[in-house]
Design an enzyme around this catalytic site. Structure first.
Site, PDB file in Angstrom:
ATOM      1  N   ASP A  34      24.104 -11.594 -28.685  1.00 14.59           N
ATOM      2  CA  ASP A  34      25.077 -12.658 -29.088  1.00 14.59           C
ATOM      3  C   ASP A  34      24.763 -13.846 -28.452  1.00 14.59           C
ATOM      4  OD1 ASP A  34      25.866 -11.869 -26.439  1.00 14.59           O
ATOM      5  OD2 ASP A  34      27.845 -11.485 -26.709  1.00 14.59           O
ATOM      6  N   GLN A  94      30.576 -39.047 -16.101  1.00 14.33           N
ATOM      7  CA  GLN A  94      31.875 -38.814 -16.321  1.00 14.33           C
ATOM      8  C   GLN A  94      32.634 -38.570 -14.938  1.00 14.33           C
ATOM      9  OE1 GLN A  94      33.349 -39.709 -19.292  1.00 14.33           O
ATOM     10  NE2 GLN A  94      35.668 -39.567 -18.536  1.00 14.33           N
ATOM     11  N   HIS A 127      24.624 -39.934  -9.690  1.00 20.02           N
ATOM     12  CA  HIS A 127      25.078 -41.263 -10.302  1.00 20.02           C
ATOM     13  C   HIS A 127      25.877 -42.133  -9.630  1.00 20.02           C
ATOM     14  CE1 HIS A 127      25.507 -43.792 -13.653  1.00 20.02           C
ATOM     15  NE2 HIS A 127      27.066 -43.746 -13.913  1.00 20.02           N
ATOM     16  N   ASP A 166      21.210 -52.912 -15.195  1.00 20.69           N
ATOM     17  CA  ASP A 166      22.282 -53.070 -15.323  1.00 20.69           C
ATOM     18  C   ASP A 166      22.762 -53.145 -13.590  1.00 20.69           C
ATOM     19  OD1 ASP A 166      22.440 -50.591 -14.358  1.00 20.69           O
ATOM     20  OD2 ASP A 166      23.252 -49.794 -16.261  1.00 20.69           O
ATOM     21  N   LYS A 189      24.791 -55.936 -18.152  1.00 19.10           N
ATOM     22  CA  LYS A 189      25.057 -55.012 -19.513  1.00 19.10           C
ATOM     23  C   LYS A 189      26.609 -54.675 -19.714  1.00 19.10           C
ATOM     24  CE  LYS A 189      24.654 -50.128 -19.257  1.00 19.10           C
ATOM     25  NZ  LYS A 189      24.099 -48.774 -18.969  1.00 19.10           N
ATOM     26  N   ASP A 216      15.636 -47.656 -13.499  1.00 18.24           N
ATOM     27  CA  ASP A 216      17.402 -46.900 -13.632  1.00 18.24           C
ATOM     28  C   ASP A 216      17.326 -45.585 -13.113  1.00 18.24           C
ATOM     29  OD1 ASP A 216      19.953 -46.954 -14.300  1.00 18.24           O
ATOM     30  OD2 ASP A 216      19.615 -47.297 -16.573  1.00 18.24           O
TER      31      ASP A 216
HETATM   32  C1  R5P Z   1      24.472 -45.807 -16.788  1.00 16.34           C
HETATM   33  O1  R5P Z   1      25.139 -46.321 -15.874  1.00 16.34           O
HETATM   34  C2  R5P Z   1      23.281 -45.206 -16.426  1.00 16.34           C
HETATM   35  O2  R5P Z   1      22.673 -45.726 -14.920  1.00 16.34           O
HETATM   36  C3  R5P Z   1      22.259 -45.443 -17.224  1.00 16.34           C
HETATM   37  O3  R5P Z   1      21.915 -46.969 -17.516  1.00 16.34           O
HETATM   38  C4  R5P Z   1      22.465 -44.917 -18.688  1.00 16.34           C
HETATM   39  O4  R5P Z   1      23.250 -43.557 -18.460  1.00 16.34           O
HETATM   40  C5  R5P Z   1      21.502 -44.852 -19.598  1.00 16.34           C
HETATM   41  O5  R5P Z   1      21.827 -44.281 -20.781  1.00 16.34           O
HETATM   42  P1  R5P Z   1      21.175 -44.776 -22.278  1.00 16.34           P
HETATM   43  O6  R5P Z   1      19.627 -44.148 -22.073  1.00 16.34           O
HETATM   44  O7  R5P Z   1      21.791 -43.716 -23.078  1.00 16.34           O
HETATM   45  O8  R5P Z   1      21.747 -46.168 -22.456  1.00 16.34           O
END
Ligand code: R5P
Length: 292
Positions: A34, A94, A127, A166, A189, A216
C-alpha cells in the site's frame, strides 16, 4: 558513534562515515504494497551515540516520514543520544503566516522533529534562523560557504562579481565576496504571494563585462535566478554562474536557467543531483566531532 544513512542521504552518510572512520549502520528498508515504508535496524545500538543523516528534499513528505521513523526508532532502541543531520530542511520557506489562516509549516515540522526523540539537530543554511528556536532542542544551521569558497578558489577572480538575487541572499553574497576578495551587489526581487511569479527591478552593481556568481540558499523552480541572470546578462555581463546550497530544481527549472543564459549550475549535496558538485560531508564530520 554509529551513523544511520537515511534513504535521501545515503551517499552523504557514507562519505561522512568515511571521514569520521566510522561504520554505517545497516537498515533493512522496504515498502508495503500500500506504499507504507518499513525500517528495521539490524545492529544493536543500545547505549550508542547515534547520528541520523536524512535530507528532506523532494519528495519532502516521504523523506520527512522516513526521518521521523529513523529518529524515533533509534531512541526507542535505547540509543544514548540521537543527533539528527537534516542537510536540507523542507517547509522552511513557510516560516510565518504570510496571509491569514495559513499553516506555519516550518514551525510545525520543526516542533515535530524536536519531539521525535532527537537530542540535537544540524542543518545547512536554514531559510530563516528563527526556525531553529522551534525545534525545542539545540539546533544549529551550518554555513556551506567554507566548502563553496574552497570549490571556487581556483576561479580567476580578476573580473568576478558576486551578486545576491534578492535581499534574503545579501549576507551570503557579501560573505562569499569577502572570502574571494571580489566586489558584490544585489538585486531587488518581488514575489507575488498568490501566483509565485517573480519580478525584479534593479541591480545595484555595475555588471558590465563581469563574470558574475549569483548565489542563493536554494533554487526551486529557478524563477529567481533565471530573472536575475537575464537582468545581469542584459546589463552587459560576460557570464553567469549560479551557485546555491540546496538545489531542488523542480520541474523544468534547469531548462529555465539555461534559457535565461546561466552558463553553469553548481550546488552542494544537501540534495543529491547531477549538479551537486560540492560535498558538505567535511562540514558534517567537523560539527559532529565537535558536538558529540
Ligand atoms: C527565497 O526567498 C529563496 O531564498 C529563494 O530565492 C527561492 O526560494 C528560490 O525559489 P525559485 O527558484 O522557485 O525562484
Amino acid at each position: 558513534m554509529r551513523i544511520v544513512p537515511g534513504p535521501a542521504s545515503t551517499e552523504l552518510a557514507r562519505e561522512t562515515a568515511d571521514l569520521l572512520g566510522e561504520e554505517l549502520l545497516t537498515i533493512e528498508t522496504k515498502r508495503f504494497p500500500d506504499g507504507e515504508v518499513y525500517f528495521r535496524f539490524l545492529d544493536d545500538i543500545s547505549g550508542e551515540n547515534v547520528v541520523v543523516i536524512q535530507s528532506t528534499g523532494p519528495p519532502q513528505d516521504n523523506n520527512l516520514l522516513a526521518l521521523f521513523l529513523l529518529v524515533h526508532t533509534a531512541k526507542d532502541l535505547g540509543a544514548n543520544s540521537v543527533t539528527l543531520v537534516v542537510p536540507y530542511m523542507a517547509y522552511a520557506r513557510q516560516d510565518q503566516r504570510f496571509r491569514p489562516g495559513e499553516a506555519v509549516s516550518a514551525r510545525c515540522v520543526a516542533e515535530l522533529i524536536g519531539k521525535s526523540g532527537v537530542d540535537r539537530v544540524y542543518t545547512f543554511e536554514i531559510h530563516k534562523e528563527h526556525i531553529l528556536g522551534y525545534f525545542g532542542v539545540p539546533a544549529y544551521s551550518l554555513s556551506t560557504l567554507p566548502v563553496i569558497h574552497r570549490f571556487l578558489s581556483d576561479m580567476d577572480t580578476k573580473n568576478l562579481l558576486v551578486v545576491a538575487p534578492d535581499r534574503g541572499a545579501k549576507s551570503l553574497a557579501q560573505q562569499l565576496s569577502q572570502m574571494l576578495g571580489t566586489g558584490f551587489g544585489w538585486i531587488e526581487k518581488f514575489r507575488d504571494r498568490v501566483t509565485g511569479e517573480v519580478s525584479i527591478s534593479t541591480c545595484n552593481a555595475d555588471v558590465k563585462d563581469k563574470n558574475v556568481v549569483v548565489i542563493d540558499d536554494m533554487i526551486s523552480t529557478g524563477g529567481t535566478i533565471a530573472k536575475a541572470a537575464r537582468h545581469i546578462l542584459d546589463s552587459g555581463a560576460e557570464k553567469v554562474v549560479a551557485i546555491c546550497t540546496h538545489l531542488l530544481l523542480v520541474g523544468d527549472a534547469e531548462k529555465r536557467l539555461r534559457e535565461a543564459g546561466v552558463n553553469e549550475i553548481i550546488g552542494t549535496n544537501t540534495i543529491p543531483s547531477k549538479f551537486a558538485k560540492i560535498s558538505v560531508a567535511p562540514l558534517i564530520a567537523e560539527a559532529i566531532k565537535d558536538g558529540l
